[in-house]
Design a protein around this motif. Structure first.
Motif, PDB file in Angstrom:
ATOM      1  N   GLN A   8       0.829  -1.209   0.000  1.00  0.00           N
ATOM      2  CA  GLN A   8       0.000   0.000   0.000  1.00  0.00           C
ATOM      3  C   GLN A   8       0.860   1.254   0.000  1.00  0.00           C
ATOM      4  N   ALA A  11       2.142   1.701  -3.438  1.00  0.00           N
ATOM      5  CA  ALA A  11       1.046   2.195  -4.274  1.00  0.00           C
ATOM      6  C   ALA A  11       0.832   3.690  -4.067  1.00  0.00           C
ATOM      7  N   LYS A  17      -2.844   1.670  -7.876  1.00  0.00           N
ATOM      8  CA  LYS A  17      -3.600   0.804  -6.994  1.00  0.00           C
ATOM      9  C   LYS A  17      -2.690  -0.254  -6.377  1.00  0.00           C
ATOM     10  N   LYS A  18      -3.074  -0.729  -5.183  1.00  0.00           N
ATOM     11  CA  LYS A  18      -2.272  -1.754  -4.522  1.00  0.00           C
ATOM     12  C   LYS A  18      -2.218  -3.019  -5.361  1.00  0.00           C
ATOM     13  N   THR A  19      -3.326  -3.343  -6.055  1.00  0.00           N
ATOM     14  CA  THR A  19      -3.340  -4.540  -6.898  1.00  0.00           C
ATOM     15  C   THR A  19      -2.333  -4.427  -8.034  1.00  0.00           C
ATOM     16  N   THR A  20      -2.068  -3.202  -8.508  1.00  0.00           N
ATOM     17  CA  THR A  20      -1.082  -3.002  -9.561  1.00  0.00           C
ATOM     18  C   THR A  20       0.323  -3.274  -9.045  1.00  0.00           C
ATOM     19  N   THR A 244      -5.455   0.845 -14.342  1.00  0.00           N
ATOM     20  CA  THR A 244      -4.918   0.418 -13.051  1.00  0.00           C
ATOM     21  C   THR A 244      -4.106   1.512 -12.369  1.00  0.00           C
ATOM     22  N   THR A 246      -4.255   5.328 -11.040  1.00  0.00           N
ATOM     23  CA  THR A 246      -5.222   6.380 -10.728  1.00  0.00           C
ATOM     24  C   THR A 246      -4.786   7.750 -11.226  1.00  0.00           C
TER      25      THR A 246
END
Length: 305
Positions: A8, A11, A17-20, A244, A246
């Motif tokens: 995080q 990110a 994003k954290k998923t990225t 992905t 922001t």
């Protein structure tokens, strides 16, 4: 002292994003460490990732060698496995995850190559199936003398990555010549590079007039990260990668189609049929469309040429 960051925190620093962050780690573009059971990214590892956005192609290529498992690859090419070439993507990941459950499926090894290198490898029988974003005429020119079958994998938007709000007022390819614009390019042989070079040729724009043209990265996520992180002002890629991040906007230019290309004489064999049956299933098409936003209306259709 080398500081460690959570996913995080990385990110937040990169404004993604954290998923990225997890996607970049999975693709091998961002190094990480395990501390106990927790994944952490050190300050040095993060710096190495950010520095890679401005490294020349020779350095990038030297570090990015997913073809190192030659013995394993040669074993599969001469045994009962399949080798599918293609750079990591959510579509290919989904296919590889669902294939084992399909009747008649075989062990699969992914060979991480871009469109043109994958098609050359198909011609020289180093892979069984090549992921390719190219016209049928281009595919035939790279794999001559072989009857080919191409399964439509998915279609997607291609366009330009720019900073949120377009502070540089970028409108299109002619802006690449501006002195205040830095471009993040893709490697030779990738479909993005071919698309770019053809557009530059049409517009009579010299690559030498573009700052950053010689600095090559190996994925859309890398070029998008370069723009999001401020190492570049513009890059060319697919819409999924832009979504992905922001801190990015996307200027659409058109639609491209990804195919799974193979020797047509093998199409009826069990392993190849398992690939075709998997991607033509309703469950696969729905999952891919929901996860990525790709157009799957023609996914699974067979083209022979």
């Amino acid at each position: 002292m080398n500081k460690f960051y959570t996913a995080q925190e990385v990110a937040d620093k990169l404004k993604i994003k954290k998923t990225t962050v997890y996607e970049l780690i999975k693709r091998g573009e961002l190094s990480s460490s395990k501390i106990g059971k927790q994944l952490r990214v050190s300050e040095n590892q993060l710096k190495q990732y950010l520095d890679s956005a401005t490294q020349p192609a020779s350095v990038q290529t030297q570090d990015y060698q997913p073809e190192s498992s030659l013995l394993k690859r040669d074993y599969l090419i001469h045994s009962s496995g399949l080798i599918i070439s293609g750079q990591s993507s959510p579509a290919l990941d989904l296919l590889l995850n669902q294939l084992p459950a399909q009747e008649g499926s075989l062990p699969v090894l992914q060979s991480h190559m871009n469109t043109y290198n994958g098609l050359y490898s198909l011609y020289f029988e180093k892979v069984h199936i090549a992921c390719a974003t190219a016209s049928f005429s281009d595919i035939q020119s790279l794999v001559p003398g072989i009857p080919l079958a191409a399964l439509t994998f998915y279609s997607y938007e291609i366009g330009l990555y720019i900073k949120k709000g377009n502070p540089r007022n970028i409108q299109g390819f002619p802006d690449l010549q501006r002195a205040d614009i830095i471009f993040a390019n893709r490697e030779k042989g990738s479909s993005r590079r071919v698309y770019l070079d053809r557009q530059l040729s049409k517009l009579k724009i010299s690559p030498e007039s573009i700052s950053g043209y010689r600095n090559e990265l190996v994925s859309d996520f890398s070029t998008a990260a370069a723009v999001a992180g401020g190492q570049a002002d513009i890059a060319l890629g697919e819409a999924y990668a832009a979504r992905t991040f922001t801190d990015l906007d996307f200027l659409p230019l058109g639609t491209e189609t990804m195919y799974l290309v193979m020797d047509a004489s093998h199409f009826s064999e069990p392993g190849f049929r398992a690939v075709a049956d998997t991607i033509s299933s309703e469950a696969f098409r729905k999952a891919l469309a929901l996860q990525t936003g790709y157009d799957t209306s023609h996914t699974g259709e067979l083209n022979n040429f």
